[in-house]
Design an enzyme around this catalytic site. Structure first.
Site, PDB file in Angstrom:
ATOM      1  N   TRP A 104      -2.052  -8.615  -6.290  1.00  0.00           N
ATOM      2  CA  TRP A 104      -0.649  -8.226  -6.373  1.00  0.00           C
ATOM      3  C   TRP A 104       0.281  -9.346  -5.926  1.00  0.00           C
ATOM      4  O   TRP A 104       1.371  -9.512  -6.465  1.00  0.00           O
ATOM      5  CB  TRP A 104      -0.383  -6.937  -5.578  1.00  0.00           C
ATOM      6  CG  TRP A 104      -1.076  -5.762  -6.190  1.00  0.00           C
ATOM      7  CD1 TRP A 104      -2.090  -5.032  -5.658  1.00  0.00           C
ATOM      8  CD2 TRP A 104      -0.822  -5.172  -7.484  1.00  0.00           C
ATOM      9  NE1 TRP A 104      -2.492  -4.049  -6.526  1.00  0.00           N
ATOM     10  CE2 TRP A 104      -1.727  -4.108  -7.651  1.00  0.00           C
ATOM     11  CE3 TRP A 104       0.073  -5.456  -8.520  1.00  0.00           C
ATOM     12  CZ2 TRP A 104      -1.760  -3.318  -8.805  1.00  0.00           C
ATOM     13  CZ3 TRP A 104       0.050  -4.668  -9.669  1.00  0.00           C
ATOM     14  CH2 TRP A 104      -0.867  -3.615  -9.804  1.00  0.00           C
ATOM     15  N   ASP A 174       5.770  -6.818   0.387  1.00  0.00           N
ATOM     16  CA  ASP A 174       5.282  -5.741  -0.473  1.00  0.00           C
ATOM     17  C   ASP A 174       4.330  -4.901   0.373  1.00  0.00           C
ATOM     18  O   ASP A 174       3.217  -5.322   0.670  1.00  0.00           O
ATOM     19  CB  ASP A 174       4.552  -6.348  -1.679  1.00  0.00           C
ATOM     20  CG  ASP A 174       3.911  -5.280  -2.572  1.00  0.00           C
ATOM     21  OD1 ASP A 174       4.022  -4.073  -2.260  1.00  0.00           O
ATOM     22  OD2 ASP A 174       3.298  -5.663  -3.598  1.00  0.00           O
ATOM     23  N   LYS A 198       1.042   5.230  -3.387  1.00  0.00           N
ATOM     24  CA  LYS A 198      -0.159   4.937  -2.624  1.00  0.00           C
ATOM     25  C   LYS A 198      -0.207   5.815  -1.370  1.00  0.00           C
ATOM     26  O   LYS A 198      -1.181   6.473  -1.100  1.00  0.00           O
ATOM     27  CB  LYS A 198      -0.213   3.457  -2.223  1.00  0.00           C
ATOM     28  CG  LYS A 198      -0.034   2.469  -3.385  1.00  0.00           C
ATOM     29  CD  LYS A 198      -1.268   2.354  -4.263  1.00  0.00           C
ATOM     30  CE  LYS A 198      -1.023   1.703  -5.621  1.00  0.00           C
ATOM     31  NZ  LYS A 198      -0.505   0.344  -5.597  1.00  0.00           N
TER      32      LYS A 198
HETATM   33  C1  LIG Z   1      -0.160  -0.718  -6.674  1.00  0.00           C
HETATM   34  C2  LIG Z   1       0.478  -1.923  -6.140  1.00  0.00           C
HETATM   35  C3  LIG Z   1       1.506  -2.586  -6.830  1.00  0.00           C
HETATM   36  C4  LIG Z   1       1.978  -2.157  -8.213  1.00  0.00           C
HETATM   37  O1  LIG Z   1       2.703  -1.011  -8.129  1.00  0.00           O
HETATM   38  P1  LIG Z   1       3.402  -0.334  -9.404  1.00  0.00           P
HETATM   39  O2  LIG Z   1       4.153   0.783  -8.757  1.00  0.00           O
HETATM   40  O3  LIG Z   1       2.336   0.119 -10.331  1.00  0.00           O
HETATM   41  O4  LIG Z   1       4.297  -1.323 -10.024  1.00  0.00           O
HETATM   42  C5  LIG Z   1       2.086  -3.692  -6.230  1.00  0.00           C
HETATM   43  N1  LIG Z   1       1.697  -4.125  -5.025  1.00  0.00           N
HETATM   44  C6  LIG Z   1       0.708  -3.523  -4.342  1.00  0.00           C
HETATM   45  C7  LIG Z   1       0.304  -4.057  -3.009  1.00  0.00           C
HETATM   46  C8  LIG Z   1       0.067  -2.406  -4.876  1.00  0.00           C
HETATM   47  O5  LIG Z   1      -0.912  -1.798  -4.191  1.00  0.00           O
END
Ligand SMILES: *Cc1c(COP(=O)(O)O)cnc(C)c1O
Length: 362
Positions: A104, A174, A198
């Site tokens: 990511w 993030d 998540k």
């Molecule tokens: C799942 C995830 C993403 C992507 O998320 P989306 O909502 O599908 O765009 C980005 N960063 C991390 C750390 C993730 O676990």
């Protein structure tokens, strides 16, 4: 007929607290005192105003978010933040630092490169992303517009156990896959973002916590939806938000508060993860954890078996036995148990029993 629920080890969208699902189910047809479903109400109604305000207020309380930060509920996933962050924050200086710890962060990097010059402050790619870099390894530019990192690497199963020290440069994180898994000092950050699916809700909402001074960087020339200032000035209601998603986040916040807050949640997460890690360590000649011990994630636990054939067999048998979503991401292979806030401790204990039995028979 009510169907039996399975243990959901999916990396995301992921398990939600049963209490939340039951309350949402009970109130889906009519919200008490409203006469309509939350799926039907106007985002301009007084009811929704209370829903979004309540979700925000509880999140602010639980995370101890200071006054000088906005909490925004946006759409487009964490993926849109990969673009929005550089487009809004790189206006003062056209360069930023990125710390690369997995899939990511690489995706975030790719989007940022479209906007400006990126310095890779550290990367553990040559070690297959099996660990988090140390502070001493970070090669930071004191003149960068911001530093970006990923606090938990959902696919590789590593998690930062410290907040990088970046001096006066704004820190952006993030936190999609470990948001609200433990208390965090928000004041150390200029911006935090997290896709809700998540750890705190359904897909379709992204939480952005942004320090107010950062909004000065958002240029009027940005496409309107991509401008943080527009969303902050309109309290996340510039356009129609994901009303249902925000409603569920509010219920999850209430659930966290009823559990005793983020300190308790952290303790629960540590207990759950320890059960599985201890088992893997005791059986490391058969079940092999894939990351270095000091970088282990509380949320996502990848592991391998002696060969792929056994891995496929285990996944098939586990699925039949009610353990869903254990297949690892294709870039790592093997298995991955995602055990977010709402994942029950009993599910981890049952998984360990299952793994014990599987080893005996195979
Ligand atoms: C799942 C995830 C993403 C992507 O998320 P989306 O909502 O599908 O765009 C980005 N960063 C991390 C750390 C993730 O676990």
């Amino acid at each position: 007929m009510q169907q039996q629920r399975v243990y959901n080890f999916s990396a995301g969208p992921a398990v939600l607290p049963e209490e939340v699902l039951k309350e949402a189910q009970e109130h889906l047809y009519v919200l008490p005192g409203v006469g309509m479903s939350v799926l039907e109400i106007s985002h301009r109604s007084k009811t929704f105003d209370e829903i979004i305000h309540n979700a925000e207020a509880l999140m602010r309380e639980l995370l101890n978010v200071p006054e000088n930060y906005h909490i925004l509920f946006l759409q487009g996933g964490a993926t849109l933040q990969f673009s929005m962050v550089p487009m809004n924050l790189m206006t003062t200086k056209n360069k930023a630092d990125y710390i690369i710890t997995g899939y990511w962060s690489q995706k975030a990097l790719k989007e940022a490169k479209k906007v400006g010059t990126i310095n890779i402050a550290a990367t553990t790619e040559s070690e297959n992303f099996t660990r988090i870099p140390k502070q001493s390894e970070l090669k930071l530019d004191p003149d960068a517009a911001y530093v970006h990192y990923t606090s938990n690497n959902t696919i590789f199963g590593t998690q930062w156990n410290y907040i990088p020290e970046v001096g006066n440069v704004p820190l952006v994180c993030d936190m999609s896959s470990d948001f609200m898994c433990r208390p965090v000092d928000v004041s150390k950050f200029a911006l935090i973002y997290a896709g809700a699916q998540k750890n705190i809700g359904p897909s379709g909402v992204t939480v952005v916590i942004i320090r107010k001074d950062m909004l000065e960087r958002s240029s009027d020339s940005l496409p309107i939806y991509l401008n943080y200032k527009i969303h902050a000035d309109n309290f996340s209601l510039y356009n129609t938000p994901n009303c249902f998603g925000i409603y569920i986040i509010g219920l999850v916040m209430k659930w966290i508060k009823n559990k005793g807050g983020l300190k308790t949640i952290q303790k629960m997460n540590e207990e759950k993860a320890k059960i599985l890690y201890d088992f893997l360590d005791e059986n490391s000649d058969y079940y092999r954890g894939t990351v270095q011990k000091d970088s282990r994630s509380l949320m996502n636990i990848p592991f391998r078996l002696p060969n792929e054939e056994l891995e496929n067999k285990l996944i098939a048998e586990a699925t039949k036995a009610g353990f869903s979503g254990l297949k690892g991401h294709k870039s790592v292979g093997g298995l991955r148990a995602s055990i977010y806030n709402a994942f029950p401790k009993k599910g981890v204990e049952d998984l360990v029993e299952f793994l014990k039995e599987f080893r005996k028979k195979n």
